[in-house]
Design a protein around this motif. Sequence first.
Motif, PDB file in Angstrom:
ATOM      1  N   ASP A   1       1.245  -3.314   6.511  1.00 24.54           N
ATOM      2  CA  ASP A   1       2.158  -4.327   7.020  1.00 24.54           C
ATOM      3  C   ASP A   1       2.548  -4.173   8.491  1.00 24.54           C
ATOM      4  O   ASP A   1       2.956  -5.133   9.123  1.00 24.54           O
ATOM      5  CB  ASP A   1       3.418  -4.372   6.139  1.00 24.54           C
ATOM      6  CG  ASP A   1       3.065  -4.792   4.719  1.00 24.54           C
ATOM      7  OD1 ASP A   1       1.980  -5.400   4.538  1.00 24.54           O
ATOM      8  OD2 ASP A   1       3.842  -4.507   3.796  1.00 24.54           O
ATOM      9  N   SER A   2       2.443  -2.973   9.070  1.00 26.87           N
ATOM     10  CA  SER A   2       2.854  -2.821  10.483  1.00 26.87           C
ATOM     11  C   SER A   2       1.664  -2.853  11.458  1.00 26.87           C
ATOM     12  O   SER A   2       1.814  -2.522  12.625  1.00 26.87           O
ATOM     13  CB  SER A   2       3.657  -1.526  10.664  1.00 26.87           C
ATOM     14  OG  SER A   2       2.832  -0.398  10.505  1.00 26.87           O
ATOM     15  N   GLU A   3       0.492  -3.255  10.971  1.00 27.59           N
ATOM     16  CA  GLU A   3      -0.676  -3.321  11.865  1.00 27.59           C
ATOM     17  C   GLU A   3      -0.479  -4.400  12.924  1.00 27.59           C
ATOM     18  O   GLU A   3       0.416  -5.241  12.806  1.00 27.59           O
ATOM     19  CB  GLU A   3      -1.949  -3.591  11.052  1.00 27.59           C
ATOM     20  CG  GLU A   3      -1.982  -4.962  10.404  1.00 27.59           C
ATOM     21  CD  GLU A   3      -3.128  -5.113   9.419  1.00 27.59           C
ATOM     22  OE1 GLU A   3      -3.769  -4.124   9.039  1.00 27.59           O
ATOM     23  OE2 GLU A   3      -3.385  -6.271   9.020  1.00 27.59           O
ATOM     24  N   LEU A   4      -1.323  -4.383  13.960  1.00 30.66           N
ATOM     25  CA  LEU A   4      -1.177  -5.379  15.036  1.00 30.66           C
ATOM     26  C   LEU A   4      -2.531  -5.816  15.596  1.00 30.66           C
ATOM     27  O   LEU A   4      -3.473  -5.029  15.620  1.00 30.66           O
ATOM     28  CB  LEU A   4      -0.328  -4.805  16.174  1.00 30.66           C
ATOM     29  CG  LEU A   4      -0.860  -3.531  16.815  1.00 30.66           C
ATOM     30  CD1 LEU A   4      -0.863  -3.655  18.319  1.00 30.66           C
ATOM     31  CD2 LEU A   4      -0.003  -2.347  16.362  1.00 30.66           C
ATOM     32  N   PRO A   5      -2.605  -7.085  16.025  1.00 27.21           N
ATOM     33  CA  PRO A   5      -3.854  -7.551  16.645  1.00 27.21           C
ATOM     34  C   PRO A   5      -3.810  -7.277  18.147  1.00 27.21           C
ATOM     35  O   PRO A   5      -2.752  -7.388  18.758  1.00 27.21           O
ATOM     36  CB  PRO A   5      -3.798  -9.064  16.395  1.00 27.21           C
ATOM     37  CG  PRO A   5      -2.344  -9.391  16.342  1.00 27.21           C
ATOM     38  CD  PRO A   5      -1.597  -8.159  15.897  1.00 27.21           C
ATOM     39  N   VAL A   6      -4.932  -6.893  18.721  1.00 28.27           N
ATOM     40  CA  VAL A   6      -4.967  -6.696  20.180  1.00 28.27           C
ATOM     41  C   VAL A   6      -5.544  -7.967  20.807  1.00 28.27           C
ATOM     42  O   VAL A   6      -6.736  -8.052  21.093  1.00 28.27           O
ATOM     43  CB  VAL A   6      -5.797  -5.444  20.559  1.00 28.27           C
ATOM     44  CG1 VAL A   6      -5.712  -5.180  22.061  1.00 28.27           C
ATOM     45  CG2 VAL A   6      -5.290  -4.224  19.803  1.00 28.27           C
TER      46      VAL A   6
ATOM     47  N   ARG B   1       0.844  -1.198   0.000  1.00 29.15           N
ATOM     48  CA  ARG B   1       0.000   0.000   0.000  1.00 29.15           C
ATOM     49  C   ARG B   1       0.878   1.246   0.000  1.00 29.15           C
ATOM     50  O   ARG B   1       0.521   2.283  -0.552  1.00 29.15           O
ATOM     51  CB  ARG B   1      -0.931  -0.020   1.205  1.00 29.15           C
ATOM     52  CG  ARG B   1      -1.940  -1.168   1.148  1.00 29.15           C
ATOM     53  CD  ARG B   1      -2.770  -1.244   2.398  1.00 29.15           C
ATOM     54  NE  ARG B   1      -3.731  -2.339   2.352  1.00 29.15           N
ATOM     55  CZ  ARG B   1      -3.537  -3.531   2.924  1.00 29.15           C
ATOM     56  NH1 ARG B   1      -2.433  -3.789   3.576  1.00 29.15           N
ATOM     57  NH2 ARG B   1      -4.464  -4.466   2.840  1.00 29.15           N
ATOM     58  N   ILE B   2       2.040   1.130   0.645  1.00 30.80           N
ATOM     59  CA  ILE B   2       2.946   2.271   0.732  1.00 30.80           C
ATOM     60  C   ILE B   2       3.509   2.636  -0.653  1.00 30.80           C
ATOM     61  O   ILE B   2       3.731   3.802  -0.958  1.00 30.80           O
ATOM     62  CB  ILE B   2       4.093   1.969   1.736  1.00 30.80           C
ATOM     63  CG1 ILE B   2       3.514   1.766   3.151  1.00 30.80           C
ATOM     64  CG2 ILE B   2       5.156   3.057   1.727  1.00 30.80           C
ATOM     65  CD1 ILE B   2       2.808   2.942   3.766  1.00 30.80           C
ATOM     66  N   ASP B   3       3.698   1.594  -1.511  1.00 31.30           N
ATOM     67  CA  ASP B   3       4.192   1.869  -2.868  1.00 31.30           C
ATOM     68  C   ASP B   3       3.265   2.828  -3.621  1.00 31.30           C
ATOM     69  O   ASP B   3       3.679   3.508  -4.560  1.00 31.30           O
ATOM     70  CB  ASP B   3       4.319   0.560  -3.683  1.00 31.30           C
ATOM     71  CG  ASP B   3       5.407  -0.351  -3.137  1.00 31.30           C
ATOM     72  OD1 ASP B   3       6.371   0.173  -2.550  1.00 31.30           O
ATOM     73  OD2 ASP B   3       5.285  -1.576  -3.288  1.00 31.30           O
TER      74      ASP B   3
END
Length: 314
Positions: free
Chosen positions: A178-183, A89-91
């Motif tokens: 890509d840097s997301e996280l699950p809680v 997505r960053i691209d």
Amino acid sequence: MINIRKCAVIGCGNVGATTTYTLMKSKIFSEIVLIDVDKKKAEGEAADMNHGIPFNAPMEIYAGDYKDISDASLIIITAGANQNIGETRIDLLKRNYVIFKSIINNICKYNSNGIILVVTNPVDILTYFTLKISGFPKNRVIGSGTVLDTARLKYLVGRSFEIDPRNVHTFIIGEHGDSELPVWSSANISGIDLDSYCNNCCKNCTTKKFDEFFYDVKNSAYKIIQGKGATYYAIAEAVEKIVSAIVRDENTVLPVSTLAAGHYGLGEVCLGLPCIVGSQGIKKILDIPLNEKEMSMLKESAEKLEQLINSLEI
Ligand code: NAD
């Protein structure tokens, strides 16, 4: 005067058209303006959907221009380039930033009281720039954030545990990317925390299973794009959920993208955090408890986004 029953959808590609169709089916709006650089595409989508109105409810859906959005309560932006196979997505950032600058300036010429909902990727960075370029108050600039990612996680957990995904309570937060996280620390199934639920469930899940769920969520867009070129059904549902929370003043908690400064010690960056969403847009960020690992992953996610924002601020 703002018309709460009117919205604009800017960008009528896969996501814009499917979102409009979902909104038509939900009957939330009585007027939807479609704007696309390819006007013929917007006209075609509007005509196609209008022919479905007799099966739904009376409403106006038409291809228009920025002057038509002056009284829209919601402006949904799905315009811009989509990910190519293998592209992050960053691209997309450089390509979509240029498109966004002109779109936001056009919106501001005609509408200063609506709520802008950003869906185009990279959604967190474009939400941040929308906020800065528009000068709108932060409650009225919302990104779709990790609402879709959270739904993907709930689906996977629900399917594996053979339980309705609506009874799975958890969030994916941070960057929609890509840097997301699950809680996991506060995840529960109808009030039963995951550890206790797993102890009684006899499926013998290990933490590896949970890592796999998260891995699948993070990679699902890449996989779908490889298969059919784009993702659009579930994001359209996610947008509809955010939009109804606003129009119906539901005060629903959704992990939308918002300015995080002042929360969890994060800086000037927009990313997905659980927020109460109602008629004024974002009413409040909910500072849900995070354990040490989650806190550090959230900070890393925010720092990555901040670096990208700074690399573009010219
Ligand atoms: P698409 O290529 O099918 O559609 C994009 C549309 O934008 C096209 O119709 C194009 O003509 C239009 N457009 C381009 N520049 C424009 C401008 N300046 N003004 C108005 N319209 C313009 O792409 P898509 O599959 O619909 O994806 C759209 C965006 O949504 C992508 O950035 C994609 O990555 C993103 N997306 C976000 C999520 C999310 O969870 N936030 C999920 C899926 C897709």
